[in-house]
Design a protein around this motif. Structure first.
Motif, short mmCIF file in Angstrom:
data_model
loop_
_atom_site.label_atom_id
_atom_site.label_comp_id
_atom_site.label_asym_id
_atom_site.label_seq_id
_atom_site.Cartn_x
_atom_site.Cartn_y
_atom_site.Cartn_z
N THR A 118 0.83 -1.20 0.00
CA THR A 118 0.00 0.00 0.00
C THR A 118 0.86 1.25 0.00
O THR A 118 0.59 2.21 -0.73
N PHE A 119 1.91 1.24 0.82
CA PHE A 119 2.79 2.41 0.88
C PHE A 119 3.51 2.63 -0.45
O PHE A 119 3.73 3.77 -0.86
N GLN A 120 3.87 1.55 -1.12
CA GLN A 120 4.47 1.68 -2.45
C GLN A 120 3.53 2.43 -3.40
O GLN A 120 3.95 3.30 -4.16
N LYS A 121 2.25 2.09 -3.35
CA LYS A 121 1.27 2.74 -4.23
C LYS A 121 1.12 4.23 -3.88
O LYS A 121 0.97 5.07 -4.77
N ILE A 122 1.17 4.54 -2.58
CA ILE A 122 1.10 5.94 -2.17
C ILE A 122 2.32 6.69 -2.67
O ILE A 122 2.23 7.81 -3.20
N CYS A 123 3.50 6.07 -2.51
CA CYS A 123 4.74 6.69 -2.99
C CYS A 123 4.68 6.94 -4.49
O CYS A 123 5.06 8.01 -4.98
N ALA A 124 4.22 5.95 -5.24
CA ALA A 124 4.14 6.08 -6.69
C ALA A 124 3.20 7.23 -7.08
O ALA A 124 3.51 8.03 -7.97
N ALA A 125 2.05 7.32 -6.40
CA ALA A 125 1.07 8.36 -6.72
C ALA A 125 1.63 9.75 -6.44
O ALA A 125 1.48 10.67 -7.26
N TYR A 126 2.29 9.92 -5.31
CA TYR A 126 2.76 11.25 -4.95
C TYR A 126 4.05 11.63 -5.65
O TYR A 126 4.33 12.82 -5.85
N TYR A 127 4.83 10.65 -6.08
CA TYR A 127 5.96 10.94 -6.96
C TYR A 127 5.42 11.48 -8.28
O TYR A 127 5.91 12.48 -8.82
N HIS A 128 4.40 10.83 -8.80
CA HIS A 128 3.75 11.28 -10.03
C HIS A 128 3.21 12.70 -9.85
O HIS A 128 3.41 13.57 -10.72
N ASN A 129 2.53 12.97 -8.75
CA ASN A 129 1.99 14.31 -8.49
C ASN A 129 3.10 15.35 -8.44
O ASN A 129 2.95 16.47 -8.96
N ALA A 130 4.19 15.00 -7.77
CA ALA A 130 5.31 15.94 -7.65
C ALA A 130 5.90 16.26 -9.01
O ALA A 130 6.15 17.43 -9.34
N MET A 131 6.12 15.23 -9.82
CA MET A 131 6.73 15.46 -11.13
C MET A 131 5.83 16.28 -12.05
O MET A 131 6.31 17.01 -12.92
N ASN A 132 4.53 16.18 -11.83
CA ASN A 132 3.58 16.94 -12.65
C ASN A 132 3.39 18.37 -12.17
O ASN A 132 2.75 19.17 -12.86
N SER A 133 3.88 18.70 -11.00
CA SER A 133 3.59 20.02 -10.43
C SER A 133 4.83 20.85 -10.13
O SER A 133 4.74 21.85 -9.43
N VAL A 134 5.97 20.45 -10.67
CA VAL A 134 7.17 21.27 -10.52
C VAL A 134 7.65 21.71 -11.89
O VAL A 134 7.41 21.02 -12.89
N PRO A 135 8.34 22.86 -11.97
CA PRO A 135 8.94 23.25 -13.25
C PRO A 135 10.04 22.27 -13.64
O PRO A 135 10.55 21.54 -12.78
N ASP A 136 10.42 22.27 -14.89
CA ASP A 136 11.36 21.27 -15.38
C ASP A 136 12.68 21.26 -14.61
O ASP A 136 13.25 20.20 -14.37
N PHE A 137 13.16 22.46 -14.22
CA PHE A 137 14.46 22.48 -13.55
C PHE A 137 14.40 21.89 -12.14
O PHE A 137 15.44 21.62 -11.53
#
Length: 352
Positions: A257-276
């Motif tokens: 379950t924690f792996q799935k949470i990590c995967a989801a929030y890694y995805h969210n982070a990558m989608n919400s930061v500028p490229d640099f």
């Protein structure tokens, strides 16, 4: 009608345009056994005066004045003084859709029900916000369950993390020892995964009872904007969940379950930061994966990160097949002489 006291916590910060409508929607409820705790979080506009005027008219309203500390701090201040059997969180620029909202919610509560989940009606203040959020909002906030539900990990993963569309038994919050993390954005996720890893008995009420405003300038409306030092909070909140689950000795049996949470929030982070900022997200996520040793059976991207395959860490989903030599020249992390080295444009930035 059931004699359940409900504490309604309303954090208030510079919302003079909205606070009147919010409080009206609460004080006009047909269910009247309410304690309305308004936390004035250092407002500098006319919000404080409006609160005082409402408090003169309704003795159920209690005002807490504090220095500005953010949404989490304001909610925690309200929780500290709440005396109800259940608690409800309402953001001060939102409200309730009907005067019978709490009456309907309270009617669902039985001795073994610790939380009632319900849906929001979403108001978009302009068409651009609707275009940006409409589809994802509809999917995220539509309840996937109905009636009495035992909160398994699968249910939690499929349900929204917001605090404001729930009424929660107060003593369960205190027994679980959870609060909103101060200094972090996306604080509701920490509260959600920590509290409901302990509290299990829920009722899902498929009615739109919360009036949620999508407006320019709000935290939620900007949550997908790519700004520095913002999206990285998706990674920081994982620290809070991991620490709590370890403390409660529930992590060992819930690694998947924690792996799935990590995967989801890694995805969210990558989608919400500028490229640099993406390299920072990758680096911060990898440090945690290696430190926690959580495994990565549930997600291939986590596997790539844990193994140092940062050359494809910018993708989400199945690993791409195209030639990545160009990207490797820009950014990579690899083992050199037994140490992990981060290089950007071949320049060594960090090693450990």
């Amino acid at each position: 009608m059931k004699n359940i006291k409900l504490s309604v916590i309303v954090p208030v910060y510079n919302v003079e345009k909205y606070i009147g409508n919010c409080l009206d929607s609460i004080i006009k409820q047909t269910y009247s056994n309410l304690e309305i705790i308004c936390v004035n979080d250092g407002s500098t506009d006319n919000s404080s005066h409006i609160l005082q005027e409402y408090a003169k008219q309704d003795s159920r309203i209690k005002i807490i004045n504090r220095e500005n500390g953010g949404l989490s701090a304001a909610r925690n201040s309200g929780l500290a003084v709440a005396t109800g059997d259940f608690v409800s969180f309402i953001d001060s620029d939102d409200g309730l859709t009907t005067t019978k909202a709490y009456e309907k919610i309270i009617s669902c509560i039985e001795d073994n029900i610790d939380v009632v989940w319900f849906e929001p009606r979403i108001i978009y203040e302009n068409y651009d916000l609707y275009q940006k959020w409409g589809a994802s909002d509809s999917n995220w906030y539509t309840l996937k369950y109905n009636g009495k539900v035992y909160l398994t990990d699968e249910v939690l993963l499929r349900s929204d993390c917001n605090a404001w569309n729930k009424v929660i038994r107060l003593d369960k919050i205190r027994e679980a020892g959870v609060s909103f993390p101060e200094g972090l954005l996306y604080e509701d996720a920490v509260f959600h995964y920590n509290l409901f890893s302990i509290v299990k008995n829920a009722y899902f009420l498929k009615e739109k009872l919360y009036l949620y405003h999508r407006r320019p300038g709000s935290i939620m409306s900007q949550s997908a904007d790519r700004k520095p030092d913002k999206g990285i909070h998706h990674i920081y909140l994982l620290d809070k969940i991991y620490s709590y689950w370890n403390e409660k000795n529930i992590f060992k049996n819930r690694k998947g379950t924690f792996q799935k949470i990590c995967a989801a929030y890694y995805h969210n982070a990558m989608n919400s930061v500028p490229d640099f900022e993406k390299s920072r997200v990758v680096w911060e996520m990898t440090k945690r994966l290696r430190q926690w040793n959580i495994g990565h059976e549930e997600d291939y991207i986590l596997y790539l990160l844990a193994e140092g395959r940062y050359d494809i860490g910018f993708w989400w989903g199945p690993a791409p097949k195209p030639n990545l030599k160009g990207l490797k020249k820009i950014f990579c992390i690899r083992k050199e002489n037994g140490r992990i080295v981060l290089r950007i444009f071949k320049k060594k930035i960090l090693q450990f």
